[in-house]
Design a protein around this motif. Sequence first.
Motif, PDB file in Angstrom:
ATOM      1  N   HIS A 165      21.931  94.925 104.139  1.00  0.00           N
ATOM      2  CA  HIS A 165      22.376  95.364 105.061  1.00  0.00           C
ATOM      3  C   HIS A 165      21.620  95.832 106.359  1.00  0.00           C
ATOM      4  O   HIS A 165      21.494  95.533 107.664  1.00  0.00           O
ATOM      5  N   LYS A 166      21.244  97.185 105.721  1.00  0.00           N
ATOM      6  CA  LYS A 166      20.500  97.833 106.937  1.00  0.00           C
ATOM      7  C   LYS A 166      19.199  97.908 106.821  1.00  0.00           C
ATOM      8  O   LYS A 166      18.728  97.854 108.605  1.00  0.00           O
ATOM      9  N   HIS A 167      18.446  96.657 106.774  1.00  0.00           N
ATOM     10  CA  HIS A 167      17.112  95.832 107.136  1.00  0.00           C
ATOM     11  C   HIS A 167      17.042  95.280 108.315  1.00  0.00           C
ATOM     12  O   HIS A 167      16.226  94.813 108.902  1.00  0.00           O
ATOM     13  N   PHE A 168      18.361  95.045 108.725  1.00  0.00           N
ATOM     14  CA  PHE A 168      18.433  93.654 109.437  1.00  0.00           C
ATOM     15  C   PHE A 168      19.780  94.215 110.951  1.00  0.00           C
ATOM     16  O   PHE A 168      21.043  94.682 110.643  1.00  0.00           O
ATOM     17  N   GLY A 169      19.404  93.286 111.456  1.00  0.00           N
ATOM     18  CA  GLY A 169      20.625  93.150 113.088  1.00  0.00           C
ATOM     19  C   GLY A 169      20.067  91.951 113.169  1.00  0.00           C
ATOM     20  O   GLY A 169      19.378  91.217 114.148  1.00  0.00           O
ATOM     21  N   LEU A 170      22.091  91.656 114.484  1.00  0.00           N
ATOM     22  CA  LEU A 170      21.975  90.831 114.734  1.00  0.00           C
ATOM     23  C   LEU A 170      22.858  90.457 115.902  1.00  0.00           C
ATOM     24  O   LEU A 170      22.987  91.266 116.461  1.00  0.00           O
ATOM     25  N   VAL A 171      21.819  89.219 116.772  1.00  0.00           N
ATOM     26  CA  VAL A 171      22.617  89.810 118.311  1.00  0.00           C
ATOM     27  C   VAL A 171      23.111  88.103 118.620  1.00  0.00           C
ATOM     28  O   VAL A 171      22.278  87.222 118.002  1.00  0.00           O
ATOM     29  N   PHE A 172      24.092  88.172 118.797  1.00  0.00           N
ATOM     30  CA  PHE A 172      24.981  86.923 118.865  1.00  0.00           C
ATOM     31  C   PHE A 172      24.937  86.096 120.043  1.00  0.00           C
ATOM     32  O   PHE A 172      24.898  87.106 121.209  1.00  0.00           O
ATOM     33  N   GLN A 173      25.212  84.557 120.734  1.00  0.00           N
ATOM     34  CA  GLN A 173      24.740  84.555 122.084  1.00  0.00           C
ATOM     35  C   GLN A 173      26.265  84.669 122.896  1.00  0.00           C
ATOM     36  O   GLN A 173      26.019  84.650 123.505  1.00  0.00           O
ATOM     37  N   ASN A 174      27.571  85.543 122.606  1.00  0.00           N
ATOM     38  CA  ASN A 174      28.626  85.456 123.008  1.00  0.00           C
ATOM     39  C   ASN A 174      28.848  86.781 123.192  1.00  0.00           C
ATOM     40  O   ASN A 174      29.341  87.380 123.098  1.00  0.00           O
ATOM     41  N   PHE A 175      27.351  87.620 122.752  1.00  0.00           N
ATOM     42  CA  PHE A 175      27.474  89.212 122.936  1.00  0.00           C
ATOM     43  C   PHE A 175      28.423  89.842 121.634  1.00  0.00           C
ATOM     44  O   PHE A 175      28.037  90.631 121.396  1.00  0.00           O
ATOM     45  N   ASN A 176      29.635  89.559 121.541  1.00  0.00           N
ATOM     46  CA  ASN A 176      30.614  90.435 120.790  1.00  0.00           C
ATOM     47  C   ASN A 176      30.919  91.746 120.507  1.00  0.00           C
ATOM     48  O   ASN A 176      30.918  92.537 119.556  1.00  0.00           O
ATOM     49  N   LEU A 177      31.098  92.271 122.145  1.00  0.00           N
ATOM     50  CA  LEU A 177      30.575  93.318 122.445  1.00  0.00           C
ATOM     51  C   LEU A 177      32.253  93.719 122.366  1.00  0.00           C
ATOM     52  O   LEU A 177      32.789  92.620 122.149  1.00  0.00           O
ATOM     53  N   PHE A 178      32.611  95.122 121.576  1.00  0.00           N
ATOM     54  CA  PHE A 178      34.147  95.505 121.938  1.00  0.00           C
ATOM     55  C   PHE A 178      35.071  96.032 123.341  1.00  0.00           C
ATOM     56  O   PHE A 178      33.774  96.792 124.031  1.00  0.00           O
ATOM     57  N   PRO A 179      35.827  95.226 123.789  1.00  0.00           N
ATOM     58  CA  PRO A 179      35.823  95.253 125.297  1.00  0.00           C
ATOM     59  C   PRO A 179      36.441  96.593 125.189  1.00  0.00           C
ATOM     60  O   PRO A 179      36.616  96.961 126.635  1.00  0.00           O
ATOM     61  N   HIS A 180      37.279  97.413 124.104  1.00  0.00           N
ATOM     62  CA  HIS A 180      38.168  98.694 125.046  1.00  0.00           C
ATOM     63  C   HIS A 180      36.970  99.699 124.628  1.00  0.00           C
ATOM     64  O   HIS A 180      38.135 100.821 124.508  1.00  0.00           O
ATOM     65  N   TYR A 181      35.922  99.269 124.295  1.00  0.00           N
ATOM     66  CA  TYR A 181      35.126 100.682 124.104  1.00  0.00           C
ATOM     67  C   TYR A 181      33.647 100.479 125.282  1.00  0.00           C
ATOM     68  O   TYR A 181      33.262  99.161 125.930  1.00  0.00           O
ATOM     69  N   SER A 182      33.771 101.446 125.840  1.00  0.00           N
ATOM     70  CA  SER A 182      32.703 101.970 126.665  1.00  0.00           C
ATOM     71  C   SER A 182      31.523 101.057 125.884  1.00  0.00           C
ATOM     72  O   SER A 182      31.144 101.459 124.720  1.00  0.00           O
ATOM     73  N   VAL A 183      30.024 101.272 127.067  1.00  0.00           N
ATOM     74  CA  VAL A 183      29.279 100.713 126.427  1.00  0.00           C
ATOM     75  C   VAL A 183      27.967 101.682 125.397  1.00  0.00           C
ATOM     76  O   VAL A 183      27.455 101.049 124.778  1.00  0.00           O
ATOM     77  N   LEU A 184      28.401 103.194 125.662  1.00  0.00           N
ATOM     78  CA  LEU A 184      27.764 103.943 124.780  1.00  0.00           C
ATOM     79  C   LEU A 184      28.920 103.975 123.387  1.00  0.00           C
ATOM     80  O   LEU A 184      28.233 104.447 122.191  1.00  0.00           O
ATOM     81  N   LYS A 185      30.338 103.989 123.274  1.00  0.00           N
ATOM     82  CA  LYS A 185      30.954 103.725 122.203  1.00  0.00           C
ATOM     83  C   LYS A 185      30.141 102.255 122.123  1.00  0.00           C
ATOM     84  O   LYS A 185      30.339 102.931 120.069  1.00  0.00           O
ATOM     85  N   ASN A 186      29.993 101.818 122.145  1.00  0.00           N
ATOM     86  CA  ASN A 186      29.701 100.418 121.542  1.00  0.00           C
ATOM     87  C   ASN A 186      28.553 100.494 120.484  1.00  0.00           C
ATOM     88  O   ASN A 186      28.369  99.716 119.658  1.00  0.00           O
ATOM     89  N   ILE A 187      27.411 100.846 121.501  1.00  0.00           N
ATOM     90  CA  ILE A 187      26.266 101.136 120.608  1.00  0.00           C
ATOM     91  C   ILE A 187      26.036 102.675 119.640  1.00  0.00           C
ATOM     92  O   ILE A 187      25.757 102.893 118.689  1.00  0.00           O
ATOM     93  N   ILE A 188      27.184 103.351 119.699  1.00  0.00           N
ATOM     94  CA  ILE A 188      27.417 104.669 118.690  1.00  0.00           C
ATOM     95  C   ILE A 188      28.215 104.210 117.359  1.00  0.00           C
ATOM     96  O   ILE A 188      28.199 104.851 116.561  1.00  0.00           O
ATOM     97  N   ASP A 189      29.088 103.784 117.793  1.00  0.00           N
ATOM     98  CA  ASP A 189      30.542 103.173 116.588  1.00  0.00           C
ATOM     99  C   ASP A 189      29.117 102.488 115.485  1.00  0.00           C
ATOM    100  O   ASP A 189      29.573 103.681 114.255  1.00  0.00           O
TER     101      ASP A 189
END
Length: 253
Positions: A91-115
């Motif tokens: 799983h670590k070999h790939f990443g996936l970007v969805f059409q509907n973003f799928n960000l955690f709404p209750h996380y800041s931008v930074l926390k979404n990225i570092i989680d």
Amino acid sequence: MNLLEINHMKKGFDGLGVIEDISLTVKEGEVVSIIGPSGSGKSTLLRCATMLETMDDGELIYLNEKAAWSEADINGSHSVYASKADLKRIHKHFGLVFQNFNLFPHYSVLKNIIDAPMSVDKVSKKEAIARADKLLKQLGLEDKRDAYPCQLSGGQQQRVSIARALALQPKILFFDEPTSALDPELTGEVLRVIKELAAENMTMIIVTHEMQFAKELSDRIIFMEQGLIQEQGTPEELFSSSNERVNEFIGKF
């Protein structure tokens, strides 16, 4: 070097075949666009390749490591998956970007990225933040570090989701119609980011309806219909194809 190899993938839902028999390989640094009408199996192909869906049959290989393979029994052949530990590593070999973003709404931008780097890859908080800050700068979002998804435009949210995928340092990045939820103005900023990634030799597979973008960016374009690859080739080959169906589809755009 082949980063991804799919052999004779099949997938159906409720007895209806969505992917009939698909084989493809993706080399390091290659940008492959997948086009085709709605319902042709493009997104299902991506979901099977990223193991969000299990294949009914076929082989899935990342960097020469088998994630799934075909085995036969009295009921016919079917896919068998590697152990949980092996799949976690693959799983670590790939990443996936969805059409509907799928960000955690209750996380800041930074926390979404570092989680994910911290929880999945056990990266230190210091290293995860350093990666995030570098990506935010690269994607023109350094001033949005502490914002929440609801405070961002659609284009900004999609750039954050690209940063989140890149923070795990994947070898290959999948995009499932990354601009379909955006208006034309915001589409441009996301496509610009993907072009910059291509210039850095990021290996990408992109399901898209943006024909001009696919033509400009791709090393190879795959045309899918009825769960099969009907034609593939360089942009020049596809856009000058003698296949009537390909011409008809591209002509609509």
